[in-house]
Enzyme design. Structure first.
Site, short mmCIF file in Angstrom:
data_model
loop_
_atom_site.label_atom_id
_atom_site.label_comp_id
_atom_site.label_asym_id
_atom_site.label_seq_id
_atom_site.Cartn_x
_atom_site.Cartn_y
_atom_site.Cartn_z
N GLU A 1 0.85 -1.21 0.00
CA GLU A 1 0.00 0.00 0.00
C GLU A 1 0.88 1.25 0.00
OE1 GLU A 1 -2.63 1.53 -0.30
OE2 GLU A 1 -4.36 0.24 0.01
N ASN B 1 -10.32 5.46 1.85
CA ASN B 1 -9.43 5.14 0.74
C ASN B 1 -9.43 6.25 -0.30
OD1 ASN B 1 -7.68 2.89 0.40
ND2 ASN B 1 -9.43 1.52 0.65
N ASP C 1 -9.81 1.72 -4.22
CA ASP C 1 -8.73 1.70 -3.23
C ASP C 1 -7.89 2.97 -3.46
OD1 ASP C 1 -6.67 0.82 -1.39
OD2 ASP C 1 -7.37 -1.22 -1.72
#
Length: 296
Positions: free
Chosen positions: A20, A151, A200
């Site tokens: 991430e 997100n 995301d």
């Protein structure tokens, strides 16, 4: 996986459980976090060397601090200033109970040098997570509440529109924002995603278009500033997590991915799950901002 995916132009082996927060800085290289492994990584794009820094808690997102080798991290339970070389941590704001129902997730620095990060509900099904803004003077405030999974934080090139997604709602929102103090106006729906596609991490390019990694859908989608779909990049993995423009001319798109939760059959079908996929782009990105504190 379908056979119509686009093969990456370049691959960075990361073997992340949950990669991430990827970001590129011309003077500091490529950075990302593996949330579930409690580690942050720095990669030299030219030399190919990767360094791993263990962290005292899982890191949902982070920012480089201008003029410092430290990182500003949104750890699972709060904000802290972390020295990756020494492994030392100075807590700034402890927001959540360690091991509690919520943890910090996506975050990014806005065009004015403030750090925003949102929490997500990790245990249960409530919608009591929130989006926080850590100002340059260190003040912390809640800017959005009623969230399930924060997100997709990113900003228009002029910093006057903030994009923010609540993943389970399959919705990307746009907020007018005052760059001077971060005050948000009334939100509007910018884009919605189909069933099985969860927005995301995201970023914005030099033309003001938003690139959204969509978990579960094997794709990154480029949206025009009016929210219409411009391009779909189909990936050889099902769980892309975040995107960043990288390289000297910011004309490569790097995508972190995850193998978290995949069954053995799915992993066998997705050998690149957990790695960083890199694609050449025609359009350039924008430089990643660093946190710019008003005091050292």
């Amino acid at each position: 996986m379908t056979s119509d995916h686009v093969t990456p132009d370049h691959l960075i082996r990361a073997d992340a459980v949950l990669g991430e927060g990827i970001q590129w800085h011309s003077d500091a290289g490529l950075w990302w976090t593996d949330i579930q492994s409690s580690a942050i990584f720095q990669h030299d794009l030219a030399g190919g060397m990767t360094r791993r820094f263990a962290t005292p808690e899982r890191v949902g997102s982070f920012a480089l601090i201008e003029g410092s080798g430290d990182l500003l991290c949104a750890f699972a339970s709060g904000f802290g200033r972390f020295d990756p070389a020494a492994g030392t941590l100075d807590w700034l704001h402890r927001v959540e109970e360690p091991g509690g129902p919520r943890r910090f997730n996506d975050g990014r620095v806005d065009r004015s040098g403030n750090f925003w990060a949102g929490t997500m509900v990790e245990k249960g099904t409530s919608s009591d997570a929130a989006l926080y803004r850590l100002a340059r003077d260190g003040a912390l405030r809640v800017c959005v509440d009623g969230v399930t999974i924060s997100n997709g934080l990113c900003w228009s090139p002029d910093g006057r529109v903030m994009y923010f997604a609540d993943s389970p709602a399959r919705t990307i929102y746009a907020y007018p924002v005052d760059p001077a103090d971060g005050t948000l106006g009334a939100r509007r729906v910018f884009a919605t995603t189909p069933e099985g596609a969860y927005p995301d991490g995201a970023t914005v390019d030099c033309e003001g278009c938003l690139w959204s990694a969509q978990w579960g859908a094997s794709r990154v989608v480029r949206y025009r500033p009016d929210g219409t779909n411009d391009q779909i990049l189909t990936l050889p993995v099902s769980q892309p997590t975040c995107v960043a423009f990288i390289g000297p001319d910011l004309r490569m798109l790097a995508i972190t991915t995850a193998r978290d939760g995949l069954e053995p059959a799915a992993l066998a079908d997705q050998p690149l799950a957990g790695d960083i996929l890199v694609y050449k782009t025609i359009v350039a990105g924008l430089p990643e901002m660093q946190y710019h504190p008003t005091t050292g």
